[in-house]
Design a protein around this motif. Sequence first.
Motif, PDB file in Angstrom:
ATOM      1  N   GLY A 150      -5.516   8.117  16.594  1.00  0.00           N
ATOM      2  CA  GLY A 150      -5.775   8.610  15.025  1.00  0.00           C
ATOM      3  C   GLY A 150      -6.979   7.740  14.310  1.00  0.00           C
ATOM      4  O   GLY A 150      -7.029   7.813  13.179  1.00  0.00           O
ATOM      5  N   ASP A 189      -9.278   9.549  11.968  1.00  0.00           N
ATOM      6  CA  ASP A 189      -8.633   9.942  10.607  1.00  0.00           C
ATOM      7  C   ASP A 189      -8.310   8.777   9.876  1.00  0.00           C
ATOM      8  O   ASP A 189      -8.532   8.794   8.523  1.00  0.00           O
ATOM      9  CB  ASP A 189      -7.306  10.545  10.890  1.00  0.00           C
ATOM     10  CG  ASP A 189      -7.341  11.943  11.508  1.00  0.00           C
ATOM     11  OD1 ASP A 189      -8.536  12.449  11.271  1.00  0.00           O
ATOM     12  OD2 ASP A 189      -6.431  12.256  12.173  1.00  0.00           O
ATOM     13  N   ASP A 190      -7.964   7.482  10.340  1.00  0.00           N
ATOM     14  CA  ASP A 190      -7.920   6.191   9.816  1.00  0.00           C
ATOM     15  C   ASP A 190      -9.082   5.733   8.985  1.00  0.00           C
ATOM     16  O   ASP A 190      -9.303   5.358   7.910  1.00  0.00           O
ATOM     17  CB  ASP A 190      -7.188   5.107  10.459  1.00  0.00           C
ATOM     18  CG  ASP A 190      -5.804   5.491  11.160  1.00  0.00           C
ATOM     19  OD1 ASP A 190      -5.165   6.313  10.501  1.00  0.00           O
ATOM     20  OD2 ASP A 190      -5.407   4.874  12.099  1.00  0.00           O
ATOM     21  N   VAL A 198     -11.518   7.317   8.284  1.00  0.00           N
ATOM     22  CA  VAL A 198     -11.982   8.449   7.259  1.00  0.00           C
ATOM     23  C   VAL A 198     -11.269   8.254   5.813  1.00  0.00           C
ATOM     24  O   VAL A 198     -11.675   8.185   4.804  1.00  0.00           O
ATOM     25  CB  VAL A 198     -11.976   9.939   7.651  1.00  0.00           C
ATOM     26  CG1 VAL A 198     -12.274  10.674   6.572  1.00  0.00           C
ATOM     27  CG2 VAL A 198     -12.819  10.146   8.677  1.00  0.00           C
ATOM     28  N   ALA A 199      -9.807   8.056   6.115  1.00  0.00           N
ATOM     29  CA  ALA A 199      -9.056   7.800   5.006  1.00  0.00           C
ATOM     30  C   ALA A 199      -9.478   6.517   4.211  1.00  0.00           C
ATOM     31  O   ALA A 199      -9.469   6.483   2.910  1.00  0.00           O
ATOM     32  CB  ALA A 199      -7.576   7.633   5.476  1.00  0.00           C
ATOM     33  N   HIS A 230     -12.500   6.873   1.990  1.00  0.00           N
ATOM     34  CA  HIS A 230     -12.283   8.022   0.826  1.00  0.00           C
ATOM     35  C   HIS A 230     -12.946   7.637  -0.414  1.00  0.00           C
ATOM     36  O   HIS A 230     -12.507   6.651  -1.056  1.00  0.00           O
ATOM     37  CB  HIS A 230     -10.863   8.472   0.726  1.00  0.00           C
ATOM     38  CG  HIS A 230     -10.549   9.670  -0.592  1.00  0.00           C
ATOM     39  ND1 HIS A 230     -11.087  10.941  -0.303  1.00  0.00           N
ATOM     40  CD2 HIS A 230     -10.001   9.703  -1.760  1.00  0.00           C
ATOM     41  CE1 HIS A 230     -10.735  11.559  -1.236  1.00  0.00           C
ATOM     42  NE2 HIS A 230     -10.432  10.847  -2.141  1.00  0.00           N
ATOM     43  N   THR A 277     -18.170  12.793  13.873  1.00  0.00           N
ATOM     44  CA  THR A 277     -17.305  13.228  13.025  1.00  0.00           C
ATOM     45  C   THR A 277     -16.828  12.572  11.685  1.00  0.00           C
ATOM     46  O   THR A 277     -16.764  13.068  10.675  1.00  0.00           O
ATOM     47  CB  THR A 277     -15.937  13.308  13.820  1.00  0.00           C
ATOM     48  OG1 THR A 277     -16.010  14.129  14.796  1.00  0.00           O
ATOM     49  CG2 THR A 277     -14.766  13.833  13.165  1.00  0.00           C
ATOM     50  N   ARG A 314     -17.479  14.088   7.813  1.00  0.00           N
ATOM     51  CA  ARG A 314     -16.316  13.890   6.936  1.00  0.00           C
ATOM     52  C   ARG A 314     -16.353  13.023   5.773  1.00  0.00           C
ATOM     53  O   ARG A 314     -15.657  13.276   5.000  1.00  0.00           O
ATOM     54  CB  ARG A 314     -15.074  13.566   7.757  1.00  0.00           C
ATOM     55  CG  ARG A 314     -14.683  14.772   8.857  1.00  0.00           C
ATOM     56  CD  ARG A 314     -13.429  14.522   9.656  1.00  0.00           C
ATOM     57  NE  ARG A 314     -12.146  14.177   8.894  1.00  0.00           N
ATOM     58  CZ  ARG A 314     -10.889  13.996   9.399  1.00  0.00           C
ATOM     59  NH1 ARG A 314     -10.828  13.660  10.557  1.00  0.00           N
ATOM     60  NH2 ARG A 314      -9.848  13.624   8.449  1.00  0.00           N
ATOM     61  N   THR A 315     -17.316  11.958   5.915  1.00  0.00           N
ATOM     62  CA  THR A 315     -17.487  11.102   4.805  1.00  0.00           C
ATOM     63  C   THR A 315     -18.604  11.421   3.926  1.00  0.00           C
ATOM     64  O   THR A 315     -18.951  10.864   2.962  1.00  0.00           O
ATOM     65  CB  THR A 315     -17.511   9.593   5.314  1.00  0.00           C
ATOM     66  OG1 THR A 315     -18.728   9.223   6.296  1.00  0.00           O
ATOM     67  CG2 THR A 315     -16.135   9.588   5.997  1.00  0.00           C
TER      68      THR A 315
END
Length: 391
Positions: free
Chosen positions: A237, A240-241, A243-244, A247, A267, A271-272
């Motif tokens: 992950g 995802d980590d 990107v989080a 945020h 990716t 996403r950012t």
Amino acid sequence: MTDATTPARASGPDLAGLTNVAAWLDAPFADLTVRPAPVTAPGPHELLVRARAVAVNPVDVVKQTTGDLMYRWLPAPAVLGEDVAGDVVAVGSAVTRFAVGDRVVALAVGVEKGEEHAPGGGFQQLVLVREALAAPVPEGTAFEEAVVLPLAVSTAASALFQGGQLGLRHPVGARPAPTGGAREVVVVWGGTTSVGSAAIQLAVAAGYDVVATASPANHERLRALGASQLFDYRDAGVVDDVVAALHGRRVAGVLAIGTGSADPCVTIAARTGAPRVSMASPSVSFGGVPRRPGLSLGLVRTMVALGSRTAAVMVRSRLRGVRATFVWGSSLMHDEVGPMLWAGYLPAALAEGRFVPAPRAEVVGHGLEHVQAALDRLGEGVSATKLVVTL
């Protein structure tokens, strides 16, 4: 024989009695052979350097492994090698930054298109380098420590600062940046590599916050270089980590280093909201390609995979609104990033300890006859280490 790209040369007393030997690639796929090489006088803006340490890079392995399929402008016999550190033994007539006897680290560009291949290859005792691509080695820094830098720091600087890459502000004369979470972020995927270690330091020096990936065993080392957050690239992950963690923050760009790094980096960028990804590594590894003449199944598979995966990355990035481009480390010799790095930033940063050579150097042997062993080791894969040969 000279042409329009060959600098004017004049021999002189500085070269009297000098002899030279090099580790030659005498034929495609062959082992390197140590034998005599010419002594070439420096042109007006060149240095002749007695190499005390050289380092190996993946580009050297790829050339030896693929013959004339890759880098066709570099025919055998050739002298490979880009990373050099040593003593200046002669200077060109227009050189102003260095004198005979100075200790320097330099990017050797003899392997590049349009260059004099034999005199400028790094794997020899007497190497011609450009003044504009050299920096002083501080007292107290060993040649084998400094020599991890040239191609790595040049690639990192090209990726971060060239207009066709991430286009970030330069560390020299950079405007003061906000502190804490307000700073723009640069993501460095592959922080333990030599390029990644340099990129972290350069981005921090330019006022950016750096988020990087690395194996957990190397997290503390990368924090010491300036990275603020580290993630394990092997975690399922991890994208995802990352990107989080980003945020709500502005991501200025993403640097992808290492085989397979392009996909997750595109990716993350998409996403950012990061506009660009700079890719410093091919989409496939050449480690499984046998080094022998003629086509092999391994070579065919590798080249097919290289073409298809590269095309797929480019299509995905375009569809997601991200500009993804490959970076060529020595390209800074043609633009403002080269003098910014080698003359404007590195000399003082190295002397003051604001930039440190990384990763650690592992000395494979002493003497040019050990360069082949270093290339073989590199082809098998190394981590968080730069393979070096002392001379």
